[in-house]
Motif scaffolding. Structure first.
Motif, mmCIF file in Angstrom:
data_model
loop_
_atom_site.group_PDB
_atom_site.id
_atom_site.type_symbol
_atom_site.label_atom_id
_atom_site.label_comp_id
_atom_site.label_asym_id
_atom_site.label_seq_id
_atom_site.Cartn_x
_atom_site.Cartn_y
_atom_site.Cartn_z
ATOM 1 N N ARG A 112 0.845 -1.207 0.000
ATOM 2 C CA ARG A 112 0.000 0.000 0.000
ATOM 3 C C ARG A 112 0.874 1.248 0.000
ATOM 4 N N GLN A 113 0.538 2.183 -0.879
ATOM 5 C CA GLN A 113 1.344 3.388 -1.049
ATOM 6 C C GLN A 113 0.784 4.599 -0.323
ATOM 7 N N ASN A 114 -0.536 4.661 -0.176
ATOM 8 C CA ASN A 114 -1.137 5.841 0.440
ATOM 9 C C ASN A 114 -2.523 5.509 0.970
ATOM 10 N N LYS A 115 -3.146 6.471 1.620
ATOM 11 C CA LYS A 115 -4.454 6.263 2.244
ATOM 12 C C LYS A 115 -5.603 6.390 1.262
ATOM 13 N N THR A 174 5.943 -5.357 5.184
ATOM 14 C CA THR A 174 4.957 -5.214 4.113
ATOM 15 C C THR A 174 3.638 -4.620 4.600
ATOM 16 N N PHE A 175 3.412 -4.607 5.933
ATOM 17 C CA PHE A 175 2.128 -4.092 6.434
ATOM 18 C C PHE A 175 2.275 -3.095 7.579
ATOM 19 N N LYS A 176 3.485 -2.607 7.828
ATOM 20 C CA LYS A 176 3.663 -1.721 8.972
ATOM 21 C C LYS A 176 3.073 -0.326 8.758
ATOM 22 N N MET A 177 2.661 -0.026 7.539
ATOM 23 C CA MET A 177 2.058 1.286 7.270
ATOM 24 C C MET A 177 0.598 1.364 7.703
ATOM 25 N N TYR A 178 -0.006 0.213 8.057
ATOM 26 C CA TYR A 178 -1.405 0.227 8.481
ATOM 27 C C TYR A 178 -1.540 0.717 9.920
ATOM 28 N N ASP A 179 -2.710 1.204 10.238
ATOM 29 C CA ASP A 179 -2.984 1.613 11.613
ATOM 30 C C ASP A 179 -3.312 0.404 12.488
ATOM 31 N N PHE A 180 -4.010 -0.575 11.901
ATOM 32 C CA PHE A 180 -4.405 -1.769 12.638
ATOM 33 C C PHE A 180 -4.353 -2.987 11.722
ATOM 34 N N ILE A 181 -4.048 -4.147 12.301
ATOM 35 C CA ILE A 181 -4.147 -5.393 11.551
ATOM 36 C C ILE A 181 -4.990 -6.389 12.345
ATOM 37 N N LEU A 182 -5.715 -7.228 11.611
ATOM 38 C CA LEU A 182 -6.408 -8.371 12.196
ATOM 39 C C LEU A 182 -5.664 -9.608 11.739
ATOM 40 N N ARG A 183 -4.962 -10.256 12.644
ATOM 41 C CA ARG A 183 -4.271 -11.508 12.328
ATOM 42 C C ARG A 183 -5.235 -12.645 12.654
ATOM 43 N N THR A 184 -5.551 -13.474 11.657
ATOM 44 C CA THR A 184 -6.602 -14.457 11.851
ATOM 45 C C THR A 184 -6.297 -15.753 11.126
ATOM 46 N N TYR A 208 2.859 -2.986 14.836
ATOM 47 C CA TYR A 208 4.078 -3.162 15.616
ATOM 48 C C TYR A 208 3.843 -4.070 16.816
ATOM 49 N N ASP A 209 2.688 -3.960 17.428
ATOM 50 C CA ASP A 209 2.378 -4.863 18.529
ATOM 51 C C ASP A 209 2.341 -6.309 18.038
ATOM 52 N N GLY A 210 1.730 -6.513 16.872
ATOM 53 C CA GLY A 210 1.699 -7.851 16.297
ATOM 54 C C GLY A 210 3.093 -8.372 16.016
ATOM 55 N N TYR A 211 3.946 -7.504 15.517
ATOM 56 C CA TYR A 211 5.344 -7.860 15.245
ATOM 57 C C TYR A 211 6.064 -8.264 16.526
ATOM 58 N N LEU A 212 5.874 -7.491 17.589
ATOM 59 C CA LEU A 212 6.502 -7.822 18.872
ATOM 60 C C LEU A 212 6.025 -9.164 19.402
ATOM 61 N N VAL A 213 4.709 -9.367 19.376
ATOM 62 C CA VAL A 213 4.147 -10.612 19.895
ATOM 63 C C VAL A 213 4.621 -11.801 19.056
ATOM 64 N N ALA A 214 4.656 -11.635 17.735
ATOM 65 C CA ALA A 214 5.098 -12.723 16.860
ATOM 66 C C ALA A 214 6.547 -13.100 17.152
ATOM 67 N N SER A 215 7.401 -12.103 17.312
ATOM 68 C CA SER A 215 8.819 -12.381 17.565
ATOM 69 C C SER A 215 9.017 -13.152 18.858
ATOM 70 N N GLU A 216 8.371 -12.692 19.925
ATOM 71 C CA GLU A 216 8.538 -13.370 21.213
ATOM 72 C C GLU A 216 7.815 -14.719 21.234
ATOM 73 N N THR A 217 6.725 -14.842 20.472
ATOM 74 C CA THR A 217 6.043 -16.131 20.380
ATOM 75 C C THR A 217 6.948 -17.165 19.737
ATOM 76 N N LEU A 218 7.672 -16.773 18.692
ATOM 77 C CA LEU A 218 8.609 -17.687 18.042
ATOM 78 C C LEU A 218 9.702 -18.129 19.010
ATOM 79 N N ASN A 219 10.205 -17.183 19.815
ATOM 80 C CA ASN A 219 11.211 -17.544 20.820
ATOM 81 C C ASN A 219 10.639 -18.549 21.818
ATOM 82 N N GLY A 220 9.404 -18.295 22.240
ATOM 83 C CA GLY A 220 8.764 -19.205 23.180
ATOM 84 C C GLY A 220 8.537 -20.577 22.584
ATOM 85 N N MET A 221 8.104 -20.639 21.338
ATOM 86 C CA MET A 221 7.861 -21.922 20.675
ATOM 87 C C MET A 221 9.153 -22.724 20.527
#
Length: 455
Positions: free
Chosen positions: A145-148, A237-247, A302-315
């Motif tokens: 995504r390039q712009n709003k 690839t998605f850090k420009m969004y305000d919110f993400i739904l990971r599902t 960014y919160d999703g990125y943080l949680v994903a990184s630490e989840t991988l460490n935990g796994m």
């Protein structure tokens, strides 16, 4: 058979643990681990988004490290320019099983867009290893995504699954990893955008070569590792969004999602605590005493990125030090279920990650049950006035709507009329699934263009 067993276990535990919304609470977002300290309880205090009616009457406090109450977040209005993404991992090598789910998820996403504010954009972001003709027909693009102002669209990013990261593939910084996909895309003469592939090995923020190798060594046979690794490695690839739904894929985006933005809290519920708390101590992770996180996330990228990184460490820790080889290879079946089972490794890793991040003041968490991953079998109408359901999740059931019955062809076109004017969650799932089955991919893409360009 093993994958179905794991899917059942994730679904079963999902029923008991619910789901989460993740939102940042502080500008101090470093990943440093901390020793045990005295934690103070802080109340969530952000107002809801306009038109977002939550059934949670009061926020439940999260245990965090800060002694200072976070400032209130800014209310998002319908006139605000909001960018969101619905993010999934699609295992293309199992397309016969999973593509029907992609179709109904896509159809429900388009339906939701009808009610979305005109200044909001919600993209459907898919990570997979092949740009097949099906996604071409759905109008998906390999473009960030390039712009709003860009209309809501399906975006597909090529990703190398962990199980394929052999020495031949990772040689010379994944140089040959996307050869087949690029040849396919080159045949689409109008696709002239720069190629987007994940991982981006030159980006140290999103690619850890040693961890990638460790994931291949220890978790390549675990069926759900890519669904979390794409959130970490695909963050750029998605850090420009305000919110993400990971599902997961087997969900329906419900109409209430159209204008709902999370509060500054994270929704969760309750399971196995003592063992995971001991493991957190062994790992050097902090633990906030929170339990029962589900697999759906809705919050900032960014919160999703943080949680994903630490989840991988935990796994990785759990796979190497907490499960014996027979458990990892499923030779014990469900003998230890529900107390301890390798099939839900992702949820265990996520439990460790969220507790660590909450205890170190990087995210805020509350408990809630009525927003995400609601049932597709519900025939009540009460939720319509409450306006709380954001997505519907297919659990293991023989009741309508059952994803298994649908895939076996037990629902047909004639039933569409029965559910067309029915406003229940069950009817919505039935209608979206049946319409996705009988509409062509080109017809669904055309519907998206008509709705997204007119909004």
């Amino acid at each position: 058979m093993r994958r179905n067993t794991f899917k059942f276990l994730l679904s079963a535990i999902g029923l008991s643990v619910g789901c989460i919304l993740i939102v940042s609470i502080t500008n101090n977002l470093g990943g440093a681990r901390s020793d045990k300290k005295n934690f103070k309880k802080v109340e969530c205090d952000c107002p809801q988004t306009i038109n977002a009616k939550s059934s949670i009457s009061s926020s439940i406090s999260a245990t965090i490290q800060s002694q200072n109450k976070p400032t209130k977040c800014t209310e998002v209005k319908n006139t605000s320019a909001v960018q969101r993404a619905i993010v999934i991992f699609y295992p293309y090598h199992q397309s016969e099983y999973f593509f029907p789910e992609v179709r109904w998820l896509y159809r429900s996403w388009v339906e939701m867009l009808r009610s979305q504010p005109t200044t909001w954009r919600t993209d459907f972001v898919i990570f997979t290893y092949n740009f097949s003709t099906e996604f071409r027909s759905l109008g998906c693009v390999n473009r960030i995504r390039q712009n709003k102002e860009e209309p809501s669209i399906c975006r597909l990013f090529l990703y190398v699954p962990i199980q394929y990261r052999t020495k031949d593939i990772i040689n010379n910084n994944f140089e040959k990893a996307f050869d087949n996909a690029q040849r396919v895309m080159a045949s689409y003469k109008d696709m002239k955008d720069p190629f987007i592939g994940v991982p981006l090995v030159t980006d140290t923020e999103t690619f850890d070569a040693k961890r990638s190798e460790s994931l291949y060594t220890n978790l390549r046979a675990y069926g759900y590792v890519d669904s979390i690794n794409t959130i970490y490695e695909g963050y750029w690839t998605f850090k420009m969004y305000d919110f993400i739904l990971r599902t997961d894929i087997d969900v329906f985006i419900y109409r209430h999602f159209a204008n709902y933005i999370p509060q500054n809290c994270t929704l969760i519920t309750d399971f196995n605590r003592r063992k995971l708390k001991r493991i957190a101590h062994d790992m050097g992770f902090a633990h906030a005493g929170i339990s029962g996180m589900g697999s759906t996330w809705y919050g900032s990228p960014y919160d999703g990125y943080l949680v994903a990184s630490e989840t991988l460490n935990g796994m990785l820790w759990l796979a190497q030090y907490e499960f014996a080889t027979p458990e990892r290879e499923s030779k014990l079946g469900t003998l230890m279920w529900p107390e301890w089972h390798y099939g839900v490794l992702l949820l265990y890793g996520q439990h460790l990650a969220l507790n660590h991040l909450a205890a170190t003041n990087q995210i805020r968490i509350v408990i809630g049950h009525s927003l995400l991953d609601q049932s597709t079998t519900d025939k009540s109408t009460q939720y319509i006035s409450q306006g709380t359901r954001l997505n519907l999740h297919c659990w293991h059931t023989n009741e309508r709507f059952s994803k298994f019955a649908f895939k076996l062809g037990q629902y047909n076109r004639s039933e569409l009329e029965l559910y067309r004017d029915d406003k229940t969650a069950q009817a919505y799932a039935m209608r979206m699934a049946l319409e996705s089955k009988y509409m062509t991919l080109d017809e669904m893409a055309a519907l998206l263009r008509n709705i997204s360009t007119s909004s």
